[in-house]
Write an enzyme that holds these catalytic residues in place. Sequence first.
Site, short mmCIF file in Angstrom:
data_model
loop_
_atom_site.label_atom_id
_atom_site.label_comp_id
_atom_site.label_asym_id
_atom_site.label_seq_id
_atom_site.Cartn_x
_atom_site.Cartn_y
_atom_site.Cartn_z
N LEU A 235 32.49 107.33 -17.83
CA LEU A 235 31.49 106.55 -17.50
C LEU A 235 31.99 105.16 -17.00
O LEU A 235 33.23 104.81 -17.67
CB LEU A 235 30.60 106.19 -18.66
CG LEU A 235 29.73 107.54 -19.44
CD1 LEU A 235 29.08 107.19 -20.88
CD2 LEU A 235 28.82 107.96 -18.39
N ASP A 236 31.34 104.54 -16.38
CA ASP A 236 31.71 103.04 -15.99
C ASP A 236 31.79 102.34 -17.12
O ASP A 236 31.05 102.43 -18.04
CB ASP A 236 30.79 102.62 -14.87
CG ASP A 236 30.60 103.18 -13.56
OD1 ASP A 236 32.03 103.99 -13.10
OD2 ASP A 236 29.97 103.19 -12.78
N LYS A 237 32.76 101.17 -16.92
CA LYS A 237 33.18 100.23 -17.89
C LYS A 237 31.73 99.72 -18.54
O LYS A 237 31.59 99.50 -19.60
CB LYS A 237 33.88 99.07 -17.50
CG LYS A 237 34.08 97.84 -18.45
CD LYS A 237 35.01 96.97 -17.96
CE LYS A 237 34.83 95.92 -18.70
NZ LYS A 237 35.71 94.48 -18.00
N THR B 286 28.78 100.96 -18.83
CA THR B 286 27.82 101.89 -18.89
C THR B 286 28.00 102.41 -20.33
O THR B 286 29.02 102.87 -20.52
CB THR B 286 27.94 103.22 -17.93
OG1 THR B 286 27.53 102.72 -16.70
CG2 THR B 286 26.85 104.35 -18.28
#
Length: 168
Positions: free
Chosen positions: A78-80, A82
């Site tokens: 997951l993106d930072k 998110t």
Amino acid sequence: EIYCNLDNSDDEIVLEPQKIDLDIIFEDEYFLIINKPSGLIVHPGNGNKENTLANGLLYYLNTISRIDCMRPGIVHRLDKDTSGIIVTAKNDIAHEALSKLFRDRLVDKCYEAIIWGSPTNAKGKIKNYIVRNNYDKTAFKTSIYKGKEAITKYEIIETLGPLSRVIL
């Protein structure tokens, strides 16, 4: 004339175990499921060499799957910024099986988000492709022509003035 210095750089990333508070919501002999908070980076990369989920996993489980030495047990990310659930594999057999499920798109992922505006249709599907950004090698962007296919189904659950709450 071209000169390339291929010596190992001092900036080489070495993944070290670090004590990081992991919000573990499920664990058995095969999997460790973590509720990743916003702000936690999943694995090291340029500019982020420590304090990642990968560092914390190595500290918590020194026997975790090392199929990918820089992403121990990590099958997806997951993106930072998110928050959400990360499923990690505790051994190589579980890692291979879980990777295959994600690769074959047999895992459904559901997100809740706040977006700016309100789509014309209350439900819909967005189909695009994802490619690496040529101007920022750490970022991705969408393309209508090439890349890895990305399909997102959405449904508006609430309109909040200029914003909408959606399930993706």
